[in-house]
Scaffold this motif. Sequence first.
Motif, PDB file in Angstrom:
ATOM      1  N   LEU A 174       0.680  -1.201  -0.177  1.00 52.85           N
ATOM      2  CA  LEU A 174      -0.094  -0.232   0.232  1.00 52.85           C
ATOM      3  C   LEU A 174       1.142   1.019  -0.279  1.00 52.85           C
ATOM      4  O   LEU A 174       0.470   2.336  -0.594  1.00 52.85           O
ATOM      5  N   ILE A 175       2.083   1.203   0.831  1.00 53.51           N
ATOM      6  CA  ILE A 175       3.010   2.431   0.804  1.00 53.51           C
ATOM      7  C   ILE A 175       3.464   2.187  -0.413  1.00 53.51           C
ATOM      8  O   ILE A 175       3.382   3.686  -1.499  1.00 53.51           O
ATOM      9  N   ARG A 176       4.164   1.636  -0.989  1.00 51.03           N
ATOM     10  CA  ARG A 176       4.730   1.814  -2.320  1.00 51.03           C
ATOM     11  C   ARG A 176       3.752   2.334  -3.544  1.00 51.03           C
ATOM     12  O   ARG A 176       4.181   3.220  -4.259  1.00 51.03           O
ATOM     13  N   GLU A 177       2.170   1.360  -3.197  1.00 46.95           N
ATOM     14  CA  GLU A 177       1.288   2.474  -4.375  1.00 46.95           C
ATOM     15  C   GLU A 177       0.881   3.988  -3.898  1.00 46.95           C
ATOM     16  O   GLU A 177       0.917   4.461  -4.786  1.00 46.95           O
ATOM     17  N   TYR A 178       1.197   4.297  -3.062  1.00 47.52           N
ATOM     18  CA  TYR A 178       0.639   5.973  -2.207  1.00 47.52           C
ATOM     19  C   TYR A 178       2.085   6.444  -2.521  1.00 47.52           C
ATOM     20  O   TYR A 178       1.872   7.695  -3.271  1.00 47.52           O
ATOM     21  N   LYS A 179       3.045   6.057  -3.095  1.00 50.62           N
ATOM     22  CA  LYS A 179       4.705   6.759  -3.218  1.00 50.62           C
ATOM     23  C   LYS A 179       3.865   7.045  -4.791  1.00 50.62           C
ATOM     24  O   LYS A 179       4.551   8.120  -4.892  1.00 50.62           O
ATOM     25  N   THR A 180       3.544   6.272  -5.574  1.00 52.36           N
ATOM     26  CA  THR A 180       3.540   7.272  -6.528  1.00 52.36           C
ATOM     27  C   THR A 180       1.759   7.538  -7.272  1.00 52.36           C
ATOM     28  O   THR A 180       1.809   7.902  -8.248  1.00 52.36           O
ATOM     29  N   CYS A 181       1.007   8.059  -6.298  1.00 51.35           N
ATOM     30  CA  CYS A 181      -0.159   8.781  -6.031  1.00 51.35           C
ATOM     31  C   CYS A 181       0.331  10.110  -6.007  1.00 51.35           C
ATOM     32  O   CYS A 181       0.939  10.334  -5.022  1.00 51.35           O
ATOM     33  N   PRO A 182       0.346  10.806  -6.723  1.00 51.97           N
ATOM     34  CA  PRO A 182       0.537  11.895  -7.220  1.00 51.97           C
ATOM     35  C   PRO A 182      -0.500  12.767  -6.075  1.00 51.97           C
ATOM     36  O   PRO A 182      -0.606  14.335  -5.619  1.00 51.97           O
ATOM     37  N   ILE A 183      -2.282  12.628  -4.938  1.00 53.25           N
ATOM     38  CA  ILE A 183      -2.768  12.978  -4.561  1.00 53.25           C
ATOM     39  C   ILE A 183      -2.670  12.476  -2.735  1.00 53.25           C
ATOM     40  O   ILE A 183      -2.612  11.073  -2.756  1.00 53.25           O
ATOM     41  N   VAL A 184      -2.442  13.370  -1.805  1.00 52.07           N
ATOM     42  CA  VAL A 184      -2.636  12.887  -0.449  1.00 52.07           C
ATOM     43  C   VAL A 184      -3.895  12.615   0.096  1.00 52.07           C
ATOM     44  O   VAL A 184      -5.008  12.784  -0.192  1.00 52.07           O
ATOM     45  N   VAL A 185      -3.727  10.372   0.419  1.00 52.85           N
ATOM     46  CA  VAL A 185      -4.412  10.371   0.811  1.00 52.85           C
ATOM     47  C   VAL A 185      -4.325  10.063   2.266  1.00 52.85           C
ATOM     48  O   VAL A 185      -3.216   9.399   2.461  1.00 52.85           O
ATOM     49  N   PRO A 186      -4.793  10.922   3.117  1.00 51.92           N
ATOM     50  CA  PRO A 186      -4.819  10.745   4.385  1.00 51.92           C
ATOM     51  C   PRO A 186      -4.674   9.230   5.820  1.00 51.92           C
ATOM     52  O   PRO A 186      -3.975   9.668   6.133  1.00 51.92           O
ATOM     53  N   ASP A 187      -5.792   8.517   5.205  1.00 52.01           N
ATOM     54  CA  ASP A 187      -5.263   6.894   5.710  1.00 52.01           C
ATOM     55  C   ASP A 187      -3.605   6.612   4.864  1.00 52.01           C
ATOM     56  O   ASP A 187      -3.700   5.708   5.818  1.00 52.01           O
ATOM     57  N   ALA A 188      -3.711   6.396   3.679  1.00 56.07           N
ATOM     58  CA  ALA A 188      -2.490   6.260   3.605  1.00 56.07           C
ATOM     59  C   ALA A 188      -1.047   7.178   4.148  1.00 56.07           C
ATOM     60  O   ALA A 188      -0.023   6.625   4.107  1.00 56.07           O
ATOM     61  N   ALA A 189      -1.271   7.953   3.992  1.00 63.80           N
ATOM     62  CA  ALA A 189      -0.262   9.203   5.452  1.00 63.80           C
ATOM     63  C   ALA A 189      -0.122   8.402   6.611  1.00 63.80           C
ATOM     64  O   ALA A 189       1.460   8.253   7.009  1.00 63.80           O
ATOM     65  N   ARG A 190      -0.717   8.061   6.686  1.00 60.57           N
ATOM     66  CA  ARG A 190      -0.889   7.865   8.597  1.00 60.57           C
ATOM     67  C   ARG A 190      -0.137   6.510   8.506  1.00 60.57           C
ATOM     68  O   ARG A 190       0.220   6.169   9.316  1.00 60.57           O
ATOM     69  N   LEU A 191      -0.869   5.479   7.414  1.00 55.63           N
ATOM     70  CA  LEU A 191      -0.298   4.590   7.292  1.00 55.63           C
ATOM     71  C   LEU A 191       1.224   4.201   7.254  1.00 55.63           C
ATOM     72  O   LEU A 191       1.788   4.035   7.938  1.00 55.63           O
ATOM     73  N   GLN A 192       1.779   5.745   6.361  1.00 53.29           N
ATOM     74  CA  GLN A 192       3.283   5.530   6.103  1.00 53.29           C
ATOM     75  C   GLN A 192       3.458   5.989   6.889  1.00 53.29           C
ATOM     76  O   GLN A 192       4.998   5.476   7.578  1.00 53.29           O
ATOM     77  N   SER A 193       3.621   6.337   7.752  1.00 52.49           N
ATOM     78  CA  SER A 193       4.195   6.783   8.861  1.00 52.49           C
ATOM     79  C   SER A 193       4.310   6.065  10.127  1.00 52.49           C
ATOM     80  O   SER A 193       4.711   5.659  10.401  1.00 52.49           O
ATOM     81  N   LYS A 229       9.045  -0.676  24.242  1.00 51.80           N
ATOM     82  CA  LYS A 229       9.198  -0.452  22.869  1.00 51.80           C
ATOM     83  C   LYS A 229       8.816  -0.801  21.869  1.00 51.80           C
ATOM     84  O   LYS A 229       8.079  -0.807  20.306  1.00 51.80           O
ATOM     85  N   LEU A 230       8.714  -3.094  22.403  1.00 50.22           N
ATOM     86  CA  LEU A 230       8.807  -3.529  21.703  1.00 50.22           C
ATOM     87  C   LEU A 230       7.560  -4.120  21.247  1.00 50.22           C
ATOM     88  O   LEU A 230       6.768  -3.865  19.902  1.00 50.22           O
ATOM     89  N   ASP A 231       6.222  -3.380  22.231  1.00 52.64           N
ATOM     90  CA  ASP A 231       4.655  -3.192  22.397  1.00 52.64           C
ATOM     91  C   ASP A 231       4.484  -2.265  21.162  1.00 52.64           C
ATOM     92  O   ASP A 231       3.312  -2.206  21.154  1.00 52.64           O
ATOM     93  N   ARG A 232       4.837  -1.745  21.820  1.00 48.77           N
ATOM     94  CA  ARG A 232       4.520   0.097  20.781  1.00 48.77           C
ATOM     95  C   ARG A 232       4.475  -0.251  19.563  1.00 48.77           C
ATOM     96  O   ARG A 232       3.754   0.584  18.204  1.00 48.77           O
ATOM     97  N   LEU A 233       5.511  -1.791  19.233  1.00 53.04           N
ATOM     98  CA  LEU A 233       4.950  -1.129  17.291  1.00 53.04           C
ATOM     99  C   LEU A 233       4.498  -2.138  16.594  1.00 53.04           C
ATOM    100  O   LEU A 233       2.907  -3.275  16.900  1.00 53.04           O
ATOM    101  N   GLU A 234       3.562  -1.119  15.724  1.00 51.43           N
ATOM    102  CA  GLU A 234       2.295  -1.505  15.390  1.00 51.43           C
ATOM    103  C   GLU A 234       2.886  -2.727  13.678  1.00 51.43           C
ATOM    104  O   GLU A 234       1.388  -4.106  13.226  1.00 51.43           O
ATOM    105  N   PHE A 235       3.909  -3.055  13.681  1.00 55.06           N
ATOM    106  CA  PHE A 235       3.653  -3.676  12.398  1.00 55.06           C
ATOM    107  C   PHE A 235       5.346  -4.583  12.218  1.00 55.06           C
ATOM    108  O   PHE A 235       5.951  -4.728  12.846  1.00 55.06           O
ATOM    109  N   ASP A 236       4.887  -6.129  12.768  1.00 57.43           N
ATOM    110  CA  ASP A 236       5.705  -6.765  12.354  1.00 57.43           C
ATOM    111  C   ASP A 236       7.391  -6.636  11.720  1.00 57.43           C
ATOM    112  O   ASP A 236       6.372  -6.078  10.732  1.00 57.43           O
TER     113      ASP A 236
END
Length: 143
Positions: free
Chosen positions: A52-71, A105-112
Amino acid sequence: QSRSSAASDVYKRQLQLTKLQTRLESAIEKAVRLGNRLRYTRTIDRQLADSLIREYKTCPIVVPDAARLQSAFDESSRLFQEIAEILKRREGNLTLREAEDLQRKLDRLEFDQGTEMLDVRRRVLLARVAGLRRAMESADAPD
């Protein structure tokens, strides 16, 4: 001749506007498709997030949900690297407090973070056990 030049300019501008409109419609369609994928996906694992992040990086429009995901993905990766670096430098010498801090800190990780994740979790757990053992031994030591 000036009329044909003016007509030619109008034609060129219409052509440019048509191309611009097509590109804009394509960009909007891409952003909507990405937004819908994010909105209707219940759980996002590392592989899907990466896609999804790779796809978002090619999108010329800001998608708030994708921006949050990337962050969130970037923050998880940064935090994981920080934990791995601390373990690499100080693994045998962590205090109980430091080991527990790494666990939080490990417990705060949102992604494996892939295959290394299990090893890092194991190493943090071993550091916590060693810290507990040292704390118990120092508490039992005669004064």
